[in-house]
Design an enzyme around this catalytic site. Structure first.
Site, PDB file in Angstrom:
ATOM      1  N   ARG A  36      13.243  -5.096  12.449  1.00 18.77           N
ATOM      2  CA  ARG A  36      12.557  -4.453  13.573  1.00 18.77           C
ATOM      3  C   ARG A  36      12.176  -5.501  14.609  1.00 18.77           C
ATOM      4  NH1 ARG A  36       7.880  -0.767  11.077  1.00 18.77           N
ATOM      5  NH2 ARG A  36       6.808  -2.207  12.451  1.00 18.77           N
ATOM      6  N   ARG A  60      11.597  -8.200   5.769  1.00 15.57           N
ATOM      7  CA  ARG A  60      11.777  -6.748   5.793  1.00 15.57           C
ATOM      8  C   ARG A  60      12.899  -6.351   6.755  1.00 15.57           C
ATOM      9  NH1 ARG A  60       6.836  -2.844   7.345  1.00 15.57           N
ATOM     10  NH2 ARG A  60       7.040  -3.883   9.344  1.00 15.57           N
ATOM     11  N   ARG A  92      -0.576  -8.891  14.330  1.00 13.76           N
ATOM     12  CA  ARG A  92      -1.040  -7.682  13.635  1.00 13.76           C
ATOM     13  C   ARG A  92      -1.998  -8.033  12.498  1.00 13.76           C
ATOM     14  NH1 ARG A  92       4.464  -6.050  13.976  1.00 13.76           N
ATOM     15  NH2 ARG A  92       4.783  -6.080  11.734  1.00 13.76           N
ATOM     16  N   LYS A 139       0.818  -1.216   0.000  1.00 12.34           N
ATOM     17  CA  LYS A 139       0.000   0.000   0.000  1.00 12.34           C
ATOM     18  C   LYS A 139       0.855   1.271   0.000  1.00 12.34           C
ATOM     19  CE  LYS A 139      -2.413   0.045   3.553  1.00 12.34           C
ATOM     20  NZ  LYS A 139      -3.236   0.562   4.652  1.00 12.34           N
ATOM     21  N   ARG A 179     -11.268   2.739  10.222  1.00  8.18           N
ATOM     22  CA  ARG A 179     -10.889   1.451  10.809  1.00  8.18           C
ATOM     23  C   ARG A 179     -12.083   0.743  11.425  1.00  8.18           C
ATOM     24  NH1 ARG A 179      -5.165   1.493  12.058  1.00  8.18           N
ATOM     25  NH2 ARG A 179      -4.368   1.140   9.967  1.00  8.18           N
TER      26      ARG A 179
END
Ligand SMILES: [Zn+2]
Length: 222
Positions: free
Chosen positions: A164, A132, A175, A17, A93
């Site tokens: 991360r 990532r 998530r 996105k 949301r």
């Protein structure tokens, strides 16, 4: 000149996105309104809103509907969004936010063109997110092939590129579950309102970009 556009983009984290929003925003010459970015800026600049949001987030909570609706309402009234349109990312949301957005756009007499669900299968985003790596200093994203030395040096700023802490498979899955849980009522809401278009997000960035602009174009001809 290309006409503007008013749309929402939904999609799992890792669906691409971010990259697409940058391109779409240039293409339609509309602001990319990311509520996540707006909150981060407000927190960094320690505005009244930022301080309130910080307190909620520090306590592990989600910033409430009323605050989020207020931020978006104010933003959509600015000249750039009124004249050309916008890409909304991260909002709504909840169904309550979606209903408020409907009232805002009705009030401005500028209805949404379309709600796009940028769909990338869960297994694929899980792979992408696990690979990532992020520069700790400038935030540039990288994709690890698994052969790099850890940490490696950022091409942009020379900082350390690492994974991360919250990119472990467990955290990513959590998530993604939360996203599913939050978004399915929205998908239903916009599906019933006949505003939803699912765009297949698998492919090269160019291919996905083309599919997205076709979807927006088709919605504007309706
Ligand atoms: Zn860097």
């Amino acid at each position: 000149m290309i006409p503007g556009a008013r749309f929402i983009i939904l999609g799992r984290q890792g669906a691409g996105k971010g990259t697409q929003c940058v391109r779409l925003s240039r293409h339609y010459v509309v602001p990319h309104i990311s509520t996540g970015d707006m909150l981060r800026v407000a927190v960094r600049e320690r505005t009244e809103l930022g301080l309130a949001a910080r307190e909620i987030m520090d306590a592990g909570g989600l910033v409430g509907d009323d605050i989020m609706i207020g931020i978006v309402d104010e933003r959509l009234r600015r000249d750039d969004a009124r004249s050309r349109g916008y890409i909304l990312d991260g909002f709504p949301r909840t169904v309550k936010q979606a209903e408020a957005l409907f009232d805002i756009t009705e009030g401005l007499k500028k209805p949404l063109d379309v709600v796009i669900d940028l769909d990338v299968p869960r297994e694929l985003v899980l792979q992408r997110l696990s690979a990532r790596r992020v520069c700790r200093d400038c935030g540039t994203n990288y994709v690890a092939s698994g052969r790099e030395r850890q940490p490696w040096i950022c091409d942009v700023c020379g900082g350390d590129v690492t994974q991360r802490d919250d990119d472990t498979p467990e955290a990513i899955n959590k998530r993604l579950d939360l996203y599913e849980e939050q978004t399915s009522p929205l998908i239903e809401f916009y599906g019933e309102a006949d505003r939803l278009t699912v765009v297949d997000g698998v492919g090269t960035p160019d291919q996905v970009f083309n599919k997205l602009t076709l979807a927006v174009g088709a919605s504007q001809k309706k």
